[in-house]
Design a protein around this motif. Structure first.
Motif, PDB file in Angstrom:
ATOM      1  N   TYR A 184       0.857  -1.186   0.000  1.00 17.64           N
ATOM      2  CA  TYR A 184       0.000   0.000   0.000  1.00 17.64           C
ATOM      3  C   TYR A 184       0.896   1.240   0.000  1.00 17.64           C
ATOM      4  O   TYR A 184       1.967   1.231   0.612  1.00 17.64           O
ATOM      5  CB  TYR A 184      -0.878   0.040   1.258  1.00 17.64           C
ATOM      6  N   THR A 185       0.459   2.266  -0.699  1.00 16.44           N
ATOM      7  CA  THR A 185       1.144   3.563  -0.638  1.00 16.44           C
ATOM      8  C   THR A 185       0.071   4.643  -0.487  1.00 16.44           C
ATOM      9  O   THR A 185      -1.099   4.421  -0.836  1.00 16.44           O
ATOM     10  CB  THR A 185       1.966   3.867  -1.915  1.00 16.44           C
ATOM     11  N   ALA A 186       0.503   5.802  -0.021  1.00 16.09           N
ATOM     12  CA  ALA A 186      -0.437   6.923   0.134  1.00 16.09           C
ATOM     13  C   ALA A 186      -1.032   7.290  -1.221  1.00 16.09           C
ATOM     14  O   ALA A 186      -2.234   7.528  -1.345  1.00 16.09           O
ATOM     15  CB  ALA A 186       0.288   8.117   0.752  1.00 16.09           C
ATOM     16  N   ASP A 187      -0.183   7.293  -2.254  1.00 10.41           N
ATOM     17  CA  ASP A 187      -0.653   7.645  -3.613  1.00 10.41           C
ATOM     18  C   ASP A 187      -1.725   6.688  -4.103  1.00 10.41           C
ATOM     19  O   ASP A 187      -2.723   7.106  -4.686  1.00 10.41           O
ATOM     20  CB  ASP A 187       0.521   7.564  -4.600  1.00 10.41           C
ATOM     21  N   ARG A 188      -1.490   5.404  -3.896  1.00  9.64           N
ATOM     22  CA  ARG A 188      -2.442   4.398  -4.373  1.00  9.64           C
ATOM     23  C   ARG A 188      -3.788   4.540  -3.654  1.00  9.64           C
ATOM     24  O   ARG A 188      -4.841   4.430  -4.264  1.00  9.64           O
ATOM     25  CB  ARG A 188      -1.869   2.983  -4.174  1.00  9.64           C
ATOM     26  N   ILE A 189      -3.718   4.754  -2.353  1.00  6.45           N
ATOM     27  CA  ILE A 189      -4.956   4.908  -1.571  1.00  6.45           C
ATOM     28  C   ILE A 189      -5.696   6.166  -2.031  1.00  6.45           C
ATOM     29  O   ILE A 189      -6.903   6.146  -2.277  1.00  6.45           O
ATOM     30  CB  ILE A 189      -4.630   4.939  -0.050  1.00  6.45           C
ATOM     31  N   ASP A 190      -4.942   7.252  -2.194  1.00  4.14           N
ATOM     32  CA  ASP A 190      -5.578   8.514  -2.624  1.00  4.14           C
ATOM     33  C   ASP A 190      -6.198   8.371  -4.016  1.00  4.14           C
ATOM     34  O   ASP A 190      -7.290   8.891  -4.272  1.00  4.14           O
ATOM     35  CB  ASP A 190      -4.551   9.652  -2.636  1.00  4.14           C
ATOM     36  N   LYS A 191      -5.486   7.681  -4.902  1.00  2.00           N
ATOM     37  CA  LYS A 191      -5.983   7.545  -6.284  1.00  2.00           C
ATOM     38  C   LYS A 191      -7.349   6.841  -6.299  1.00  2.00           C
ATOM     39  O   LYS A 191      -8.277   7.267  -6.980  1.00  2.00           O
ATOM     40  CB  LYS A 191      -4.962   6.755  -7.104  1.00  2.00           C
ATOM     41  N   VAL A 192      -7.445   5.755  -5.504  1.00  2.00           N
ATOM     42  CA  VAL A 192      -8.710   5.006  -5.457  1.00  2.00           C
ATOM     43  C   VAL A 192      -9.817   5.876  -4.872  1.00  2.00           C
ATOM     44  O   VAL A 192     -10.934   5.927  -5.407  1.00  2.00           O
ATOM     45  CB  VAL A 192      -8.555   3.712  -4.613  1.00  2.00           C
ATOM     46  N   LYS A 208      -3.835   4.929   5.959  1.00  2.00           N
ATOM     47  CA  LYS A 208      -2.399   5.184   5.728  1.00  2.00           C
ATOM     48  C   LYS A 208      -1.606   4.963   7.019  1.00  2.00           C
ATOM     49  O   LYS A 208      -0.530   4.380   6.999  1.00  2.00           O
ATOM     50  CB  LYS A 208      -2.199   6.610   5.213  1.00  2.00           C
ATOM     51  N   GLU A 209      -2.172   5.435   8.125  1.00  2.00           N
ATOM     52  CA  GLU A 209      -1.495   5.290   9.424  1.00  2.00           C
ATOM     53  C   GLU A 209      -1.243   3.801   9.711  1.00  2.00           C
ATOM     54  O   GLU A 209      -0.159   3.427  10.156  1.00  2.00           O
ATOM     55  CB  GLU A 209      -2.408   5.893  10.497  1.00  2.00           C
ATOM     56  N   ILE A 210      -2.240   2.980   9.418  1.00  2.00           N
ATOM     57  CA  ILE A 210      -2.104   1.540   9.703  1.00  2.00           C
ATOM     58  C   ILE A 210      -1.172   0.876   8.689  1.00  2.00           C
ATOM     59  O   ILE A 210      -0.185   0.238   9.040  1.00  2.00           O
ATOM     60  CB  ILE A 210      -3.486   0.841   9.677  1.00  2.00           C
ATOM     61  N   TYR A 211      -1.494   1.031   7.394  1.00  2.00           N
ATOM     62  CA  TYR A 211      -0.782   0.253   6.367  1.00  2.00           C
ATOM     63  C   TYR A 211       0.657   0.720   6.136  1.00  2.00           C
ATOM     64  O   TYR A 211       1.544  -0.097   5.914  1.00  2.00           O
ATOM     65  CB  TYR A 211      -1.542   0.303   5.037  1.00  2.00           C
ATOM     66  N   LEU A 212       0.871   2.029   6.175  1.00  2.00           N
ATOM     67  CA  LEU A 212       2.214   2.514   5.842  1.00  2.00           C
ATOM     68  C   LEU A 212       3.215   2.216   6.948  1.00  2.00           C
ATOM     69  O   LEU A 212       4.421   2.223   6.728  1.00  2.00           O
ATOM     70  CB  LEU A 212       2.193   3.995   5.478  1.00  2.00           C
ATOM     71  N   ALA A 213       2.680   1.895   8.147  1.00  2.00           N
ATOM     72  CA  ALA A 213       3.567   1.537   9.260  1.00  2.00           C
ATOM     73  C   ALA A 213       3.978   0.060   9.193  1.00  2.00           C
ATOM     74  O   ALA A 213       4.884  -0.368   9.899  1.00  2.00           O
ATOM     75  CB  ALA A 213       2.856   1.812  10.575  1.00  2.00           C
ATOM     76  N   GLN A 214       3.304  -0.685   8.327  1.00  2.00           N
ATOM     77  CA  GLN A 214       3.592  -2.130   8.241  1.00  2.00           C
ATOM     78  C   GLN A 214       4.701  -2.408   7.223  1.00  2.00           C
ATOM     79  O   GLN A 214       4.829  -1.671   6.239  1.00  2.00           O
ATOM     80  CB  GLN A 214       2.344  -2.891   7.772  1.00  2.00           C
ATOM     81  N   PRO A 215       5.443  -3.513   7.421  1.00  2.00           N
ATOM     82  CA  PRO A 215       6.388  -3.910   6.380  1.00  2.00           C
ATOM     83  C   PRO A 215       5.625  -4.283   5.095  1.00  2.00           C
ATOM     84  O   PRO A 215       4.456  -4.686   5.169  1.00  2.00           O
ATOM     85  CB  PRO A 215       7.086  -5.152   6.955  1.00  2.00           C
ATOM     86  N   ALA A 216       6.300  -4.161   3.949  1.00  2.00           N
ATOM     87  CA  ALA A 216       5.657  -4.453   2.657  1.00  2.00           C
ATOM     88  C   ALA A 216       5.061  -5.862   2.643  1.00  2.00           C
ATOM     89  O   ALA A 216       3.977  -6.080   2.086  1.00  2.00           O
ATOM     90  CB  ALA A 216       6.661  -4.282   1.533  1.00  2.00           C
TER      91      ALA A 216
END
Ligand SMILES: Cc1cc2nc3c(=O)[nH]c(=O)nc-3n(C[C@H](O)[C@H](O)[C@H](O)COP(=O)(O)O)c2cc1C
Length: 211
Positions: free
Chosen positions: A85-93, A116-124
């Motif tokens: 997940y990336t901020a850009d991908r989430i925003d685009k959707v 974003k807070e949850i997913y971006l803190a996780q490893p890929a």
């Protein structure tokens, strides 16, 4: 009731008739069932890649546990998830969703900030495990739709993801393969599993009821 009949009709085919092709109309319906799958937060974090081209299938066969099946089926559908997940991908959707609904962009900002807070803190890898789970819902619906059309199919994890990812250059799309679905028409005499009973754990053991 029709769905239950279709699910009883289908089985994971072990041999395909290479002379029989599935129509574009039926492939489109199978793909549409996958596209309509529900996904966590509606992110649809995956694509399906539809391979009909025989030359390309021959290349992918290198990584398949059951190469004949892949070679002889009509189409190979690849379920491939975002690598993370990336901020850009989430925003685009969410921008697309608000635009489609005629809402102002950012309407769901507090929700997407939380995602974003949850997913971006996780490893890929943890992101991808979550994303991969979403693809299986789509695979299930695609299998059901194929059955409704009386098109044979096989859900497949028996393949080398790195071969598929490399040949289709999925990294350039920010994707990683999760599963495959072979679609076609069974070669009845060779499809050794077809005459065997469909076996499922009895409902009495499968369901735990709290009345
Ligand atoms: C996620 C998943 C992966 C599978 N991978 C394979 C596979 O690589 N090769 C294969 O022949 N069958 C594969 N199967 C088929 C299962 O073995 C089959 O669905 C199961 O035994 C139940 O039989 P049925 O689908 O014929 O009712 C897979 C099924 C699922 C759901």
């Amino acid at each position: 009731m029709a769905l239950i009949q279709d699910l009883n009709w289908r089985h994971a085919v072990k041999a395909y008739d290479s002379t029989k092709k599935v129509s574009k109309e039926d492939i489109d319906k199978i793909v549409e069932a996958a596209r309509l799958a529900p996904t966590s937060s509606g992110l649809q974090p995956f694509k399906v890649l539809v391979v009909e081209n025989q030359e390309l299938k021959e290349k992918l066969v290198k990584g398949a546990l059951n190469p004949e099946c892949m070679r002889d089926c009509s189409h190979v559908i690849i379920f491939a998830g975002w690598d993370r997940y990336t901020a850009d991908r989430i925003d685009k959707v969410y921008d697309f969703t608000t635009d489609e609904r005629g809402l102002e962009r950012g309407r769901f900002g507090s929700y997407t900030d939380k995602l974003k807070e949850i997913y971006l803190a996780q490893p890929a890898a943890e992101n991808f495990a979550h994303i991969a789970r979403q693809t299986y819902i789509a695979l299930g619906l695609a299998l059901g739709q194929a059955a409704e059309l009386k098109v044979d199919s096989t859900p497949v994890e028996g393949f080398d993801n790195s071969v598929v990812d490399e040949i289709l250059e999925l990294d350039k799309l920010g994707l990683k393969s999760v599963s495959l679905m072979y679609v076609g028409y069974a070669d009845a005499p060779q499809d050794w599993i077809a005459p065997m009973k469909k076996v499922r754990i009895p409902t009495s053991e499968f369901v735990v009821e709290y009345k």
